[in-house]
Write a protein that holds these residues in place. Structure first.
Motif, short mmCIF file in Angstrom:
data_model
loop_
_atom_site.label_atom_id
_atom_site.label_comp_id
_atom_site.label_asym_id
_atom_site.label_seq_id
_atom_site.Cartn_x
_atom_site.Cartn_y
_atom_site.Cartn_z
N SER A 176 0.81 -1.11 -0.10
CA SER A 176 0.07 0.01 -0.03
C SER A 176 0.94 1.11 0.03
O SER A 176 0.56 2.40 -0.74
N ARG A 177 1.99 1.12 0.76
CA ARG A 177 3.02 2.38 0.78
C ARG A 177 3.45 2.60 -0.64
O ARG A 177 3.60 4.01 -0.95
N ALA A 178 3.86 1.90 -1.40
CA ALA A 178 4.38 1.73 -2.74
C ALA A 178 3.23 2.35 -3.68
O ALA A 178 3.38 3.21 -4.42
N MET A 179 2.15 1.82 -3.51
CA MET A 179 0.99 2.09 -4.60
C MET A 179 0.71 3.57 -4.12
O MET A 179 -0.04 4.21 -5.13
N ASN A 180 0.78 4.05 -2.96
CA ASN A 180 0.38 5.52 -2.57
C ASN A 180 1.57 6.47 -2.80
O ASN A 180 1.62 7.51 -2.38
N CYS A 181 2.51 5.91 -3.65
CA CYS A 181 3.92 6.86 -4.12
C CYS A 181 4.54 7.39 -2.81
O CYS A 181 5.01 8.56 -2.88
N LYS A 182 4.71 6.54 -1.77
CA LYS A 182 5.48 6.91 -0.46
C LYS A 182 6.68 6.11 -0.51
O LYS A 182 7.68 6.40 0.34
N LYS A 183 7.05 5.28 -1.60
CA LYS A 183 8.24 4.79 -1.57
C LYS A 183 8.24 4.07 -2.92
O LYS A 183 7.45 3.76 -3.57
N GLY A 184 9.62 3.67 -3.26
CA GLY A 184 9.86 3.01 -4.34
C GLY A 184 9.51 3.69 -5.69
O GLY A 184 9.80 4.80 -5.89
#
Length: 511
Positions: free
Chosen positions: A372-380
């Motif tokens: 979810s963090r990656a999909m919310n553009c918060k990492k990666g």
């Protein structure tokens, strides 16, 4: 690779069919600026032997060489006409490109890519050795935006010729190219052909799809090339940069949109629904008249949503492909055309029970939750793509306040002076010049302001032509002398061609 292995590291390796698709987001974009894109393009098109990773070190080596010669008061190398002091002034004064705020304490060589040779030691996306090849993205756009291989190669050669410094260029550009090669010898400027495996759109898709930023870019690129003789080298490269920065972000945003639509078709197919046949799939996966940004509105929230949708689609599509592979019924068609995707959707419908047993949909849901963090553009990847869009489109936030006006080809600017102020869509003067020129390419005399609105819409930027006159865009057009106010004209304004060309009536084409 099994579905379980994919679930353990979903971003590390995509399925081969997905990775090689003409509709995949490749190369994966990261931080860049317009100058980085142009410099990387020069390396891609004319310095094939220069890898992106060697550029930062080449800049440091050149700087050390200059400082050593200055300290020892030694003459410059063979073929160089400028002394070390003079060349230092050129690189750190005349051509120096301003650093960002977070780069103020870092020492590295960064110059404006007025001539191709400067790309040998400057214009890397990163200061480390693992920069992404931004130039290959432009090459792919040319292939996707051209009707066939022949048209793409013709445009690629014409771009190389325009980037080449010749006798028609101004004297400073000719001296600079010659002097740079003297200080950084051993690199030949030669046309690098387009790789044989460079993907292209299916003929039927290319002819039928109405909204295709790469196709608009290919035509605009020809218009920019035709304008070269009307200005100095520095003015022309600024115009080219402005066109590149809008086109590459529009292209990536369009691909994100297409990927999300492909996943929607596959998701429906998992439930034995969704479009059937090539025509229905083509209509479903290619957007007709999307609006990715609105002139004067906040830009990043919409771009972030598009990137988030792409990341979810990437997980879902790969989950389907790996599930089919694991079940012993791999997809054997391509994923570069509506025909191939229609075949994949039908295969999913025909084997939905098998895919259900393999837990394909559940695997996607689990990945969406765990990532979810990656999909919310918060990492990666999401952070990299959002940073790419922000820095390419946004006006450069320089470390030196006096150099804030250096970047005039921006598409986004801060609405206010606070660091938390939003980025809004607002064209800089050079971007306005580039777009007006391209929108009037092949025409003689003034035309309706409506053409500019249509041109922006072709890149996903919505603007009401009736609001142009009262907006900051209308102010820019008047300040640059690009409009003729007339009460009889549509919206009261007519666009004027910004440049006098040698062949004003010749329309650019790439078909």
């Amino acid at each position: 690779m099994s579905l379980d292995e994919f679930r353990k590291s979903p971003w590390q390796k995509s399925h081969d069919l997905y990775r090689k698709s003409a509709l995949s987001v490749s190369p994966a974009p990261e931080y860049a600026s317009s100058e980085v894109i142009l410099a990387s393009l020069c390396r891609t098109i004319g310095f094939a032997g220069t890898n992106e990773r060697v550029v930062p070190q080449a800049g440091r080596d050149l700087d050390k060489k200059i400082q050593r010669l200055r300290e020892r008061r030694m003459p410059a190398g063979e073929g160089a006409s400028a002394s070390a002091d003079t060349w230092n002034t050129v690189l750190h004064g005349v051509l120096e490109s301003p650093k960002l705020r977070n780069q103020s304490s870092k020492r590295f060589l960064q110059v404006t890519p007025v001539v191709p040779a400067t790309a040998l030691f400057s214009g890397s996306a990163r200061l480390s050795a693992n920069s992404w090849p931004a130039g290959s993205m432009v090459r792919r756009m040319i292939c996707l935006g051209s009707r066939d291989r022949k048209a793409a190669e013709s445009l690629w050669k014409d771009l190389f010729s325009a980037l080449t410094v010749g006798q028609d260029d101004d004297i400073f550009a000719r001296w600079l190219e010659q002097e740079t090669h003297a200080w950084v010898p051993g690199h030949a400027w030669e046309l690098a052909s387009i790789p044989d495996d460079e993907p292209a759109l299916d003929d039927d898709d290319f002819s039928t799809v109405g909204f295709l930023p790469a196709r608009k870019f290919a035509k605009d690129l020809r218009a920019i090339i035709q304008a070269k003789d009307a200005m100095t080298r520095r003015q022309w490269t600024s115009l080219l940069e402005a066109m590149l920065r809008l086109a590459v972000v529009a292209h990536v945003t369009w691909l994100c949109d297409v990927q999300a639509r492909i996943w929607q078709c596959l998701s429906d197919a998992l439930s034995s629904n969704g479009p059937v046949g090539t025509e229905q799939v083509r209509e479903a996966i290619f957007p007709a008249r999307p609006q990715y940004m609105t002139y004067g509105g906040k830009a990043l929230p919409g771009l972030k949503d598009g990137i988030s949708g792409y990341l979810g689609a990437r997980l879902g599509i790969n989950a389907v492909l790996w599930s089919l592979h694991e079940a012993g019924i791999p997809h054997d068609a391509d994923m570069s055309s509506s025909r191939g995707i229609a075949a994949l959707c039908q295969q999913v419908r025909d084997n939905h029970a098998t895919l259900s047993d393999h837990g394909t949909l559940q695997a996607f849901l689990d990945l969406r939750e765990s990532e979810s963090r990656a999909m919310n553009c918060k990492k990666g990847i999401g952070v990299n793509m959002l940073e790419f869009a922000r820095h390419v489109l946004g006006q450069r936030d320089t470390a030196e306040p006096l150099l804030r006006g250096y970047d005039q080809g921006y598409v986004l600017k801060k609405k206010g002076t606070s660091t938390s102020s939003p980025w809004v869509v607002s064209l800089g003067p050079v971007a306005v010049l580039a777009l007006v020129h391209c929108s009037l390419a092949g025409m003689s005399g003034p035309r309706s302001i409506h053409r500019l609105g249509q041109h922006l819409a072709a890149y996903g930027i919505a603007i009401d032509r009736h609001e142009i006159a009262a907006s900051d865009l209308g102010h820019q057009l008047r300040m640059l002398g690009l409009v003729l106010d007339s009460p009889d004209a549509e919206s009261g304004m007519l666009l004027l061609p910004p440049f006098t060309l040698s062949q004003p009536g010749k329309a650019p084409t790439n078909e």
